[in-house]
Structures are given as C-alpha cells and as structure tokens.
Design an enzyme around this catalytic site. Structure first.
Site, PDB file in Angstrom:
ATOM      1  N   ASN A 218       0.860  -1.194   0.000  1.00  0.00           N
ATOM      2  CA  ASN A 218       0.000   0.000   0.000  1.00  0.00           C
ATOM      3  C   ASN A 218       0.893   1.240   0.000  1.00  0.00           C
ATOM      4  OD1 ASN A 218       0.524   0.923   2.851  1.00  0.00           O
ATOM      5  ND2 ASN A 218      -0.222  -1.144   3.257  1.00  0.00           N
ATOM      6  N   ASP A 287      -3.839  -6.389   5.338  1.00  0.00           N
ATOM      7  CA  ASP A 287      -4.817  -7.250   6.010  1.00  0.00           C
ATOM      8  C   ASP A 287      -4.781  -8.684   5.492  1.00  0.00           C
ATOM      9  OD1 ASP A 287      -5.827  -5.321   7.742  1.00  0.00           O
ATOM     10  OD2 ASP A 287      -7.138  -4.494   6.190  1.00  0.00           O
ATOM     11  N   LYS A 297       9.726 -17.321  -9.670  1.00  0.00           N
ATOM     12  CA  LYS A 297       8.975 -16.245 -10.315  1.00  0.00           C
ATOM     13  C   LYS A 297       7.867 -16.828 -11.204  1.00  0.00           C
ATOM     14  CE  LYS A 297       9.708 -12.437 -13.469  1.00  0.00           C
ATOM     15  NZ  LYS A 297      10.545 -11.973 -14.556  1.00  0.00           N
TER      16      LYS A 297
END
Ligand code: CTP
Length: 411
Positions: A218, A287, A297
């Site tokens: 975020n 969260d 990958k």
C-alpha cells in the site's frame, strides 16, 4: 511535551546558554531567540561571527542578552583568547542560529579560526544548530553530508522549514521558528519529558509477497510513524521502530528493526512488546497475504491467474489480549463513517486510543506531510485536532500517551 504551555514556567532559570550568530539573513531572528531565552530565565551570552555583524548589530544583542557580546578573538581585552574555553566550560548549551552552510562545514571539518568555532570546539556540553540557507545550498550533498556527520557525532539539529526564502526561491531552508528552537533548547536542557519510557512504534507499509519479485502493498510513506519515533527520541524516550520498507532516513537515536511482511512485523513487535510501556501502531499492515508464496517467479504463461489471499493476524488486537497496564494506540484510515469504525476498532483491538483520519480529506492520509485527525479514547472521550504537520500531530499523540500512562499510575 506541551510546546508553548511549558513557556509559562521559567524552565531555563540558572542555565547558561551561548547563542552563536552567523552571517545569514535570518540573523535578525536571533534577537527574538535571545529575548525568548532570557525570558525563560537563561543567562545568555552571544558570540557573533564577523559576517553576522553585517546583518545585525552587537548592540542589539547585547541589550537583549544583558551581557557583553563577543565578536572577535583578538580584540582587547585579550583574556578572550582563553575566554572561549571558560565560556564553553560554563555553558550548559551552545545554540547556533542561524547556522549557515559555512559554519556547518567548518564545524564538520574541525576548523576553529574565530571565536565561535573555537568555542564550539571547546564545548563538552550539547550544541544545537538551526540551519538557514538557500534551498539549493541546503540540499547540496556536501551540506547534507556535513549535517549527517554532525548528527552522528551528537550535535542536535533543528531542521529548517519550507516556505518562501529571502533569496526569492521557495523551498526548505528557512530557519525553524524561534519558538521551536527554544522548545528544543528546553528539551535538551531539561532532559525531555519522556525520559525513562520505552516505546514501540511501527511505521510504513508491509509487503506480502506473491513470488520472489512481486508483492501486495500500500502507499504508506511511513512519515507518521517516523515522526513519532523521532519526536519521542528527542523527548528522551527509548524508541524501537519496527518499520516496513520506506524511503525515509532512520531517525537519530532510535533502534530500527526492518521488516517486510505482516508476519515479520508481528514477530518483531511480539519480541519487543514485553520491554515497553506503550505501543503505537502507525504501520499500514496488509490485512491479507497470498495463501501461497511461489518459490520461483511466476511466468506469464496463463491468460488468467487467480490469487488466493488469507487473512493476516491483527497485530494490535493480539497485543490487546495481553496488554496488562501498557498503553496501546492504533490508527484508523477511513473513507466513511469514521467515528463508528474508529470506535469499533477501539473496542475490538482493546486499544486505549485510536487516531483516526478521513483519507478523503485533502491534506490527510497516505503520503501527505500533514494530517487532520480525531482521537477516540477508550473512556468515550473524543478530541478533534486541526490540520497539522505530521510532526506536530506526533507531539500531541505523545502528549496523550504520556497522560494515559500517568493516569494509569495514579488510578
Ligand atoms: N493493524 C494491525 N494488524 C493488522 C492490521 C492493522 O496491527 N493486521 C493495526 C494498524 O497498525 C492500525 C490499526 O490496526 O493501528 C488499523 O486497523 P485496521 O482494522 O487494520 O484498519 P483498516 O486496515 O483500515 O481496517 P478496515 O479495512 O477493517 O477498515
């Protein structure tokens, strides 16, 4: 610390402070500084460099300080050649305001070629610098390196502020307001009101890895948590900062623990929790995390990929379960029904204080330098703060944490 409020008491009585003035346009503000320090009860002695005298007269500072102003190493009486050592010995603090790029460079290089620099060299007590200069000079890597070096050596620095500069430019370089410099003097000399306290502060985002090169995160900048950690350390607290990845320099005097994921943050927080009296969870903890972190990958072979997420543990709620008499502070970033959600978080996480902000407000939330917050207390009280710089919000939160800790002891 209650900046301003404490000014009503004469907190500097009996303290000897040397004010060094160097040659910058902000030198005129040193008159206010001297007056303010004298008003607080300090015995103030001014040393001016030759350049400073081009901006403000010794007579002004002599009148305000009620002491002779020292301007030249070799002027009679020649006892001044040893006077700098005597004064440095006697002084509880030396504050240089304004501090030009030149004096900062000289101190960092160990040059002592006038009364002020020789006094700095002879000081064994604290030295506080209030840099003031043109924004490009301030941002110059050499100046920045010198400031970092001096900070590492234990010099105190009160950062300049942003705004229009005398040179016509706008940017960081304007000397910190005089009240702020005086507040720092008080903090240094009175030891800080958070001395003896250990605080655990979290900051920044978490990274929840999908594979070795991709993650969910975020936009948290970490500024709020870093401001809290920096101010708490300046006020004398022992600070452990558990931080997700951010682009900020570690605050001076703070123990920094770097983590990436929510699980790593939880482990670090749990480790230090027993040793602290209060926890401030300013981190924007993810969260959810991918149920599986691929070892290799992920190649773009499929047209569609489904990512399964599982819930991360709620770190703050976990602490709430075993808080004892520790103070717990959480943050809530909301877009709607702020009070309702903030109160729910307070209850569910067993926090003592939730700092809530409406991230749809301009000037608040992720990545901004300012914040407008509402404080929700476990006892039902509420407090609304105006739009403030995150550093100032940090001061108020620390004031409240201290009050909560004190009321706990009494109650
Ligand atoms: N927090 C935590 N552990 C988590 C998530 C959040 O400790 N896994 C802390 C944050 O550091 C912050 C507060 O809890 O102090 C935020 O609460 P949270 O319920 O996560 O807020 P939001 O993420 O905004 O939650 P919601 O999506 O339910 O509004």
């Amino acid at each position: 610390m209650a900046v301003g409020k404490a000014g009503e008491r004469k907190l500097l009585t009996g303290k000897c402070i040397i004010v060094g003035v160097t040659g910058g346009i902000a030198a005129y503000k040193s008159a206010e500084l001297v007056r303010g320090l004298v008003k607080e009860g300090a015995d103030v002695h001014v040393i001016m460099t030759a350049a400073a005298q081009e901006f403000i007269t010794p007579l002004t500072l002599q009148t305000l300080s009620r002491n002779p102003v020292i301007t030249d190493m070799f002027a009679p009486p020649s006892r001044w050649e040893v006077e700098h050592v005597a004064l440095a010995d006697r002084a509880d603090l030396l504050v240089i305001a304004p501090a030009t790029a030149n004096i900062i460079g000289k101190i960092a290089a160990g040059i002592a070629d006038d009364m002020l620099t020789t006094t700095v060299m002879a000081m064994t007590g604290p030295v506080l610098l209030a840099p003031a200069m043109n924004v490009h000079m301030y941002e110059n890597p050499v100046v920045q390196r010198n400031l970092r070096l001096l900070q590492e050596l234990g010099y105190h620095i009160v950062e300049p502020e942003e705004g229009p500069l005398a040179c016509g430019y706008s940017g960081k370089g304007r000397m910190a307001p005089v009240e702020k410099i005086i507040a720092r003097c008080r903090e240094i000399l009175t030891g800080g009101d958070l001395q003896g306290l250990s605080l655990l502060i979290t900051a920044g985002p978490t990274r929840e890895y999908i594979d070795p090169v991709r993650f969910i995160s975020n936009p948290s900048s970490g500024r709020m948590g870093y401001a809290l950690a920096e101010r708490a350390a300046q006020r004398g607290a022992e600070v452990i900062l558990v931080t997700g990845p951010v682009a900020l320099a570690p605050p001076a005097g703070v123990k920094v623990v770097q983590v990436e994921s929510a699980l790593e943050m939880q482990a670090a927080v749990e480790e230090y929790f027993p040793a602290v009296q209060a926890v401030i969870m300013a981190a924007a903890v993810g969260d959810y995390r991918p149920a599986v972190k691929e070892e290799k990958k992920i190649k773009k072979e499929k047209d569609e990929v489904v990512l399964r997420l599982v819930k991360n543990p709620d770190i703050l709620a976990g602490l709430g379960e075993k808080k004892g008499d520790k103070v717990l502070v959480g943050f809530a970033a909301e877009t709607h029904q702020l009070a309702e959600y903030a109160r729910r978080k307070l209850r569910e996480k067993k926090a003592d204080l939730i700092v809530a902000n409406d991230i749809t407000n301009p000037g608040s939330g992720f990545g901004t330098l300012t914040n407008a917050v509402r404080l929700f207390y476990a006892d039902g009280r509420e407090e609304e703060l105006p739009l403030m710089k995150k550093e100032d919000v940090a001061e108020v939160i620390l004031d409240r944490v201290l009050e909560l800790l004190k009321s706990r002891k009494v109650g």
